[in-house]
Scaffold this motif. Sequence first.
Motif, mmCIF file in Angstrom:
data_model
loop_
_atom_site.group_PDB
_atom_site.id
_atom_site.type_symbol
_atom_site.label_atom_id
_atom_site.label_comp_id
_atom_site.label_asym_id
_atom_site.label_seq_id
_atom_site.Cartn_x
_atom_site.Cartn_y
_atom_site.Cartn_z
ATOM 1 N N UNK A 15 0.561 -0.772 -0.210
ATOM 2 C CA UNK A 15 -0.477 0.143 -0.028
ATOM 3 C C UNK A 15 0.838 1.299 -0.359
ATOM 4 N N UNK A 16 1.843 1.631 0.714
ATOM 5 C CA UNK A 16 2.549 2.400 0.896
ATOM 6 C C UNK A 16 3.700 2.855 -0.575
ATOM 7 N N UNK A 17 3.893 1.375 -0.979
ATOM 8 C CA UNK A 17 4.278 2.114 -2.506
ATOM 9 C C UNK A 17 3.334 1.512 -3.675
ATOM 10 N N UNK A 18 2.528 1.781 -3.882
ATOM 11 C CA UNK A 18 1.170 1.183 -4.487
ATOM 12 C C UNK A 18 1.325 2.852 -5.476
ATOM 13 N N UNK A 19 2.137 3.888 -4.996
ATOM 14 C CA UNK A 19 2.003 4.875 -5.936
ATOM 15 C C UNK A 19 2.775 4.490 -6.865
ATOM 16 N N UNK A 20 4.054 4.199 -6.404
ATOM 17 C CA UNK A 20 5.400 4.216 -7.154
ATOM 18 C C UNK A 20 5.301 3.212 -8.769
ATOM 19 N N UNK A 21 4.726 1.830 -7.840
ATOM 20 C CA UNK A 21 3.961 0.997 -8.851
ATOM 21 C C UNK A 21 3.361 1.084 -10.195
ATOM 22 N N UNK A 22 1.745 2.382 -9.777
ATOM 23 C CA UNK A 22 1.375 2.573 -10.448
ATOM 24 C C UNK A 22 2.141 3.902 -11.426
ATOM 25 N N UNK A 23 2.369 4.552 -10.429
ATOM 26 C CA UNK A 23 3.908 5.973 -11.826
ATOM 27 C C UNK A 23 5.229 5.100 -12.565
ATOM 28 N N UNK A 24 5.406 3.876 -12.182
ATOM 29 C CA UNK A 24 6.856 3.630 -13.057
ATOM 30 C C UNK A 24 5.771 2.965 -14.227
ATOM 31 N N UNK A 25 4.746 1.627 -13.934
ATOM 32 C CA UNK A 25 3.663 1.947 -15.478
ATOM 33 C C UNK A 25 3.317 3.272 -16.126
ATOM 34 N N UNK A 26 2.959 4.095 -15.563
ATOM 35 C CA UNK A 26 2.817 4.775 -16.211
ATOM 36 C C UNK A 26 3.733 5.671 -17.692
ATOM 37 N N UNK A 27 5.114 5.110 -16.475
ATOM 38 C CA UNK A 27 5.784 6.057 -17.530
ATOM 39 C C UNK A 27 6.552 4.970 -18.702
ATOM 40 N N UNK A 28 6.231 3.491 -18.449
ATOM 41 C CA UNK A 28 6.616 2.709 -19.228
ATOM 42 C C UNK A 28 6.850 2.570 -20.453
#
Length: 284
Positions: free
Chosen positions: A228-241
């Motif tokens: 949960x604490x890192x969900x924003x990083x996962x989302x931003x990574x996918x968006x940047x891919x």
Amino acid sequence: MDPVLGIIGGSGLYGIEGLDGAWRAVDTPWGAPSDEILDGTLGGLRVLFLPRHGRGHVHDPATIPYLANIAALKSLGATHVVSVSAVGSFREEMAPGHFVVVDQFVDRTRGRPASFFGTGCVAHVSLAHPICDTLATACAAAAREAGATVHEGGIYLAMEGPQFSSLAESALYRAWGCDVIGMTNMPEARLAREAELHYATIAMVTDYDSWHPDHGAVEIAEIIATLKANAHLARATVAALPAHLDASCGTGCATALDHAIMTAPEARDPALIERLRVVAGRVV
Ligand SMILES: CSC[C@H]1O[C@H](OP(=O)(O)O)[C@H](O)[C@@H]1O
Ligand SMILES: Nc1ncnc2[nH]cnc12
């Protein structure tokens, strides 16, 4: 051919914000995938998102329909597949919250169907380099852009589960030189190679597995809190891919089947060949 990016979302990743599209039910000769597939556009690229465990986390690691998942993505036109996965860490420096873009696997899973091929059409693809080098580089760049701490390269030990490892197993895998541990990337990576897909894994460290002297046993509550604490990083990574995707490949993923099939054309099982057209239509 324009790349089409498949994303297999692991624990904690059951949807993708900003992916405009529709959920599509897909059937394959190996049955239905884990869930419907969200078919849409992200950053100008066609993206196919599949939650590995299904929305609501329905499938356990052993019974995830791995063959159907890879076949469904291939049948919808995926050329690349990125796995986003929760993992335990065997390395002090690969701390919870960090991302590891793995480059190798040790497979300790048991009894999971691990090939599209078999009696009537035998094939042996190379798995010396199971990760697409170019795709892994793109994943690392996207994760860095998203603000994650990224480790490039690492050995992912695929365990059977669903229980976490014992202290002795954890110490053994660590002594073998493995870096992270999870339950799902095998046989997924094998099947992606057979389907001639470029495959890479973004492993999100959620815990130190059970070897670490300063941490207790692996607890699911700790894992969920870290996810949960890192969900924003996962989302931003996918968006940047999409912006980092490069259609070139030095690993040979898209031609993996060139010399792999052993069975003579006249000895092949027509029913199996028909099924194989979905994943290996280029060569059968
Ligand atoms: C939620 S902890 C255990 C679970 O999480 C990982 O799955 P995934 O790779 O789909 O994120 C791990 O392999 C286990 O299946
Ligand atoms: N320690 C661990 N072992 C196996 N799978 C995991 N997924 C997240 N943490 C894990």
